[in-house]
Design an enzyme around this catalytic site. Structure first.
Site, mmCIF file in Angstrom:
data_model
loop_
_atom_site.group_PDB
_atom_site.id
_atom_site.type_symbol
_atom_site.label_atom_id
_atom_site.label_comp_id
_atom_site.label_asym_id
_atom_site.label_seq_id
_atom_site.Cartn_x
_atom_site.Cartn_y
_atom_site.Cartn_z
ATOM 1 N N VAL A 196 2.192 5.142 6.129
ATOM 2 C CA VAL A 196 0.810 5.411 6.505
ATOM 3 C C VAL A 196 0.612 6.923 6.441
ATOM 4 C CG1 VAL A 196 -1.000 5.012 8.206
ATOM 5 C CG2 VAL A 196 0.950 3.435 8.072
ATOM 6 N N ALA A 210 0.479 -1.759 5.952
ATOM 7 C CA ALA A 210 1.236 -1.626 7.192
ATOM 8 C C ALA A 210 0.636 -2.452 8.325
ATOM 9 C CB ALA A 210 1.309 -0.153 7.599
ATOM 10 N N PHE A 232 0.843 -1.197 0.000
ATOM 11 C CA PHE A 232 0.000 0.000 0.000
ATOM 12 C C PHE A 232 0.879 1.249 0.000
ATOM 13 C CE2 PHE A 232 -3.031 3.081 1.788
ATOM 14 C CZ PHE A 232 -4.128 2.825 0.986
ATOM 15 N N THR A 237 -10.249 10.306 8.204
ATOM 16 C CA THR A 237 -10.898 9.471 9.216
ATOM 17 C C THR A 237 -9.861 8.985 10.224
ATOM 18 O OG1 THR A 237 -10.528 7.377 8.045
ATOM 19 C CG2 THR A 237 -12.465 8.675 7.405
ATOM 20 N N HIS A 271 -8.793 6.201 10.644
ATOM 21 C CA HIS A 271 -8.118 5.003 10.144
ATOM 22 C C HIS A 271 -6.604 5.089 10.352
ATOM 23 C CE1 HIS A 271 -7.651 1.445 7.595
ATOM 24 N NE2 HIS A 271 -6.692 2.083 6.948
ATOM 25 N N GLU A 301 -0.418 -5.396 8.216
ATOM 26 C CA GLU A 301 0.036 -6.793 8.135
ATOM 27 C C GLU A 301 1.533 -6.952 8.412
ATOM 28 O OE1 GLU A 301 -3.743 -6.249 6.654
ATOM 29 O OE2 GLU A 301 -1.968 -5.348 5.695
ATOM 30 N N PHE A 349 11.904 -0.457 12.969
ATOM 31 C CA PHE A 349 10.683 0.220 12.552
ATOM 32 C C PHE A 349 11.012 1.222 11.451
ATOM 33 C CE2 PHE A 349 7.302 3.430 13.060
ATOM 34 C CZ PHE A 349 6.184 2.617 13.045
#
Length: 229
Positions: A155, A130, A96, A160, A162, A132, A187
Site C-alpha cells: 500500500v 490489500a 494491486f 487522499t 485512501h 481483500e 503480516f
C-alpha cells in the site's frame, strides 16, 4: 470688491501655479524618494532545525534497539523454529501494485523452499488488493488445512486518505483472522510513502514466511504439551 485687488490664489489651482512660476516666483522641488532598501535573500534553513521548524518536513530514519531478547535461566520456555518440514502454508497476495507484490511473492516462495516446505504444500491465493487480504486469509485459515498463512501486499501513500483506510483495515483484519481461527497469520504488507521505499523493503516477503513458520511451530508445541498433560 475693488477690481484692482488680486484674487487669492488657491494652491490647487494649477493655472495660478503656472502664472506664479512665470512671474519668477521660486519653486521648491519635491524631495526625492529615498532609495528602497536592498532586499536581503532569505536565509537558508538550518539543517539542524527540527522538522517542524523547516519549510518542508523531513522523513525520520527508522530506529531499532540493538541486541537480542535475553530470558533469565530457570524458566520454562516454548520457542518456535522456522522449520517448514511437514507444514502446509497458505499465501494470500494482492494483485494491486503487482510489480512490488510479485517480488514479495517470489522472495516468500524462495524462503519457503529454503525452510523445507515443498511446492505441493503451498497454496497461493491472489486477491484484488490489500483490502481483500483479511477475507482470503480468514477463509484459508478456517479450512484447517494450513499450519500458517502469509499475507503479502503493498500500500503506497497517495494524495487522499485512501492509504490510511486500506492500510489500517488490512492490518486489523489480518490480526482478526489469526485471533478468530487460532492459525498464525503473518503480516507481509508494505505500508510506505513511495515505491522507492517499497523496493528497499521487499525482503519483508521472506521475513513474513519466517515469522509464520516460527509461530506455527510454537502452536504445534503448545498443542503437544496440552495433549501430554
Amino acid at each position: 470688491m475693488s477690481e484692482g485687488l488680486d484674487r487669492p490664489r488657491l494652491g490647487l489651482d494649477t493655472e495660478a501655479d503656472d502664472e506664479q512660476r512665470e512671474d519668477g516666483a521660486t519653486w521648491t522641488p519635491e524631495p526625492e524618494a529615498e532609495p528602497e532598501a536592498e532586499v536581503q535573500p532569505a536565509a537558508e534553513p538550518d539543517e539542524d532545525l527540527p522538522a517542524e521548524e523547516d519549510e518542508l518536513p523531513r522523513l525520520r530514519t527508522p530506529e531499532h534497539a540493538a541486541g537480542e531478547l535475553q530470558i533469565p535461566d530457570g524458566y520454562g520456555v516454548i520457542e518456535g523454529e522456522p522449520n517448514g518440514a511437514r507444514r502446509s502454508v497458505g499465501v494470500v497476495v494482492a494483485r494491486f501494485n503487482g510489480e512490488l507484490t510479485g517480488e514479495l511473492l517470489t522472495r516468500a516462495l524462495d524462503e519457503l523452499e529454503r525452510a523445507g516446505v515443498g511446492r505441493e504444500a503451498v497454496t497461493v491465493v491472489p486477491v484484488p488488493g490489500a483490502f481483500e487480504l483479511p477475507l482470503a486469509a480468514m477463509a484459508l485459515a478456517k479450512t484447517r488445512r494450513y499450519s500458517c498463512i502469509v499475507a503479502l501486499g503493498a500500500v503506497v501513500r497517495g494524495d487522499t486518505p485512501h492509504f490510511d483506510y486500506v492500510a489500517g483495515e488490512a492490518a486489523s483484519g489480518l490480526q482478526l483472522a489469526g485471533l478468530e481461527t487460532g492459525v498464525p497469520v503473518a503480516f507481509g504488507v508494505l505500508t510506505v510513502d513511495s515505491q522507492e521505499q517499497a523496493r528497499e523493503r521487499l525482503d519483508k516477503g521472506g521475513e513474513a514466511v519466517l515469522t509464520a513458520l516460527e509461530m506455527a511451530d510454537v502452536f504445534a508445541q503448545l498443542r503437544a504439551a496440552a495433549g501430554a498433560a
